[in-house]
Write a protein that holds these residues in place. Structure first.
Motif, mmCIF file in Angstrom:
data_model
loop_
_atom_site.group_PDB
_atom_site.id
_atom_site.type_symbol
_atom_site.label_atom_id
_atom_site.label_comp_id
_atom_site.label_asym_id
_atom_site.label_seq_id
_atom_site.Cartn_x
_atom_site.Cartn_y
_atom_site.Cartn_z
ATOM 1 N N THR A 73 55.104 18.778 67.691
ATOM 2 C CA THR A 73 54.635 20.170 67.603
ATOM 3 C C THR A 73 55.516 20.978 66.651
ATOM 4 O O THR A 73 56.088 22.004 67.025
ATOM 5 C CB THR A 73 54.588 20.848 68.986
ATOM 6 O OG1 THR A 73 55.890 20.833 69.591
ATOM 7 C CG2 THR A 73 53.593 20.155 69.904
ATOM 8 N N PRO A 74 55.640 20.534 65.406
ATOM 9 C CA PRO A 74 56.638 21.136 64.508
ATOM 10 C C PRO A 74 56.246 22.505 63.976
ATOM 11 O O PRO A 74 55.080 22.757 63.644
ATOM 12 C CB PRO A 74 56.713 20.122 63.363
ATOM 13 C CG PRO A 74 55.331 19.532 63.307
ATOM 14 C CD PRO A 74 54.901 19.437 64.750
ATOM 15 N N ARG A 100 60.331 27.496 55.453
ATOM 16 C CA ARG A 100 59.152 26.706 55.088
ATOM 17 C C ARG A 100 59.511 25.239 54.864
ATOM 18 O O ARG A 100 59.446 24.713 53.741
ATOM 19 C CB ARG A 100 58.468 27.281 53.857
ATOM 20 C CG ARG A 100 58.013 28.737 54.019
ATOM 21 C CD ARG A 100 57.031 29.133 52.933
ATOM 22 N NE ARG A 100 55.757 28.451 53.086
ATOM 23 C CZ ARG A 100 55.100 27.852 52.088
ATOM 24 N NH1 ARG A 100 55.605 27.831 50.870
ATOM 25 N NH2 ARG A 100 53.942 27.266 52.309
ATOM 26 N N PRO A 101 59.885 24.517 55.929
ATOM 27 C CA PRO A 101 60.186 23.093 55.761
ATOM 28 C C PRO A 101 59.001 22.261 55.307
ATOM 29 O O PRO A 101 59.188 21.114 54.882
ATOM 30 C CB PRO A 101 60.680 22.665 57.153
ATOM 31 C CG PRO A 101 60.229 23.735 58.076
ATOM 32 C CD PRO A 101 60.168 24.993 57.293
ATOM 33 N N GLY A 130 60.533 21.005 62.261
ATOM 34 C CA GLY A 130 60.642 21.323 60.836
ATOM 35 C C GLY A 130 61.992 20.928 60.288
ATOM 36 O O GLY A 130 62.094 20.445 59.152
ATOM 37 N N HIS A 131 63.041 21.105 61.086
ATOM 38 C CA HIS A 131 64.385 20.744 60.626
ATOM 39 C C HIS A 131 64.471 19.281 60.208
ATOM 40 O O HIS A 131 65.143 18.945 59.225
ATOM 41 C CB HIS A 131 65.408 20.989 61.735
ATOM 42 C CG HIS A 131 65.680 22.432 62.032
ATOM 43 N ND1 HIS A 131 65.405 23.451 61.138
ATOM 44 C CD2 HIS A 131 66.225 23.029 63.138
ATOM 45 C CE1 HIS A 131 65.765 24.607 61.676
ATOM 46 N NE2 HIS A 131 66.259 24.377 62.886
ATOM 47 N N VAL A 132 63.822 18.392 60.968
ATOM 48 C CA VAL A 132 63.966 16.970 60.651
ATOM 49 C C VAL A 132 63.316 16.620 59.315
ATOM 50 O O VAL A 132 63.747 15.685 58.635
ATOM 51 C CB VAL A 132 63.420 16.078 61.781
ATOM 52 C CG1 VAL A 132 64.281 16.228 63.036
ATOM 53 C CG2 VAL A 132 61.957 16.355 62.096
ATOM 54 N N TYR A 164 72.022 18.667 62.061
ATOM 55 C CA TYR A 164 71.282 17.407 62.112
ATOM 56 C C TYR A 164 71.939 16.358 61.219
ATOM 57 O O TYR A 164 72.095 15.193 61.608
ATOM 58 C CB TYR A 164 69.829 17.609 61.677
ATOM 59 C CG TYR A 164 68.847 17.645 62.827
ATOM 60 C CD1 TYR A 164 68.472 16.489 63.488
ATOM 61 C CD2 TYR A 164 68.315 18.844 63.249
ATOM 62 C CE1 TYR A 164 67.583 16.515 64.539
ATOM 63 C CE2 TYR A 164 67.424 18.896 64.308
ATOM 64 C CZ TYR A 164 67.058 17.729 64.952
ATOM 65 O OH TYR A 164 66.180 17.775 66.005
ATOM 66 N N ARG A 165 72.317 16.762 60.024
ATOM 67 C CA ARG A 165 72.955 15.805 59.104
ATOM 68 C C ARG A 165 74.291 15.328 59.658
ATOM 69 O O ARG A 165 74.655 14.153 59.514
ATOM 70 C CB ARG A 165 73.126 16.457 57.737
ATOM 71 C CG ARG A 165 71.790 16.716 57.030
ATOM 72 C CD ARG A 165 71.956 17.481 55.743
ATOM 73 N NE ARG A 165 70.676 17.663 55.055
ATOM 74 C CZ ARG A 165 70.329 18.745 54.391
ATOM 75 N NH1 ARG A 165 71.171 19.780 54.307
ATOM 76 N NH2 ARG A 165 69.150 18.830 53.804
#
Length: 272
Positions: free
Chosen positions: A102-103, A186-187, A83-85, A55-56
């Protein structure tokens, strides 16, 4: 923009991208390392930390594209990517907005939810496959399967919902070790560090990504929250709640990207 567990960009993301492009945004959709059209080995292994780095990298790549304003980049993620974002945006001042659909933000909560909906024997089988994969050669299991079969997603209706989205690069297999690694994922802990405006869209009857955990992340991230009376896959193209979900995303992004100091969103731009 990227997919959730085991997904590829040609499996349901294009209608989201087209709707956002029609609304005046450029969209860069990408596949994670080891999936779809992206390179990397091993294939079909969900590397949680690596996907955040992807993503980065996509965020940096977007800044170099012609016509892109680096001050108006948005991170968009669904399910596992939702969650990643949060993690990728945490602590940054160069992200203009974040959309988490819907994370899945708490692996422990997801495990407890799975225990409510699956018989213990099914969880034991997937756990055993994960252990074998971690200590020996990689063990693959289906991303989605019928109830009672070995797979990451096996609730009634999930096989039909997921395969209806499947594109040509999607493969219905994933390294079984992901079941062991999700417990430490656990984002939600990074939500408070998101400085950009945040939209969290929650399916209230979600059987895959715990809605109460998503609500907790939204509270910590001081997010705008939208609720939908549906399950996890009901927000996807061809389902009842796809239209309202996209409408709310566009409304949110127009408000936060169309400001006097940033200039207006272009009225006619192409999808990347």
């Amino acid at each position: 923009m990227a997919h959730g567990l085991g997904g590829t960009k040609d499996s349901g993301l294009e209608p989201f991208a087209e709707a956002l492009a029609d609304g005046g945004l450029d969209v860069l959709a990408f596949d994670y390392r080891g999936f779809g059209s992206s390179g990397g080995e091993p294939r079909q292994r969900v590397d949680l930390a690596g996907q955040v780095e992807d993503y980065r990298a996509a965020l940096a790549a977007a800044a170099s594209l012609p016509g892109v304003d680096p001050s108006r980049r948005v991170l968009w993620g669904v399910s596992l990517a939702g969650g990643h974002v949060l993690t990728a945006a945490s602590g940054r001042d160069d992200v203009a907005a974040v959309v988490a659909l819907t994370p899945l933000v708490d692996g422990l909560a997801a495990g407890r939810l799975a225990a409510r909906h699956h018989p213990p024997s099914a969880l034991l089988r997937s756990t055993a496959a994960g252990v074998r994969s971690r200590v020996g050669r990689p063990v693959m299991m289906p991303v989605v399967a019928r109830p009672g079969e070995l797979g990451a997603l096996t609730l009634p209706g999930q096989l039909e919902a997921y395969t209806a989205l499947a594109g040509p690069t999607w493969s219905n297999e994933v390294d079984a070790r992901i079941g062991l690694e999700l417990g430490r994922h656990r984002p939600v802990r990074h939500a408070a560090g998101v400085r950009a405006p945040l939209l969290v869209q929650i399916a209230d009857f979600d059987r895959s990504a715990p809605p109460h955990a998503a609500a907790k992340a939204a509270e910590r991230g001081r997010a705008e929250v939208r609720h939908y009376p549906c399950d996890h896959f009901d927000v996807w193209p061809g389902r009842d709640w796809f239209g309202p979900v996209v409408e709310h995303q566009l409304h949110f992004l127009r408000r936060h990207l169309t400001t006097s100091d940033r200039g207006r969103m272009p009225a006619d731009t192409a999808s990347q």
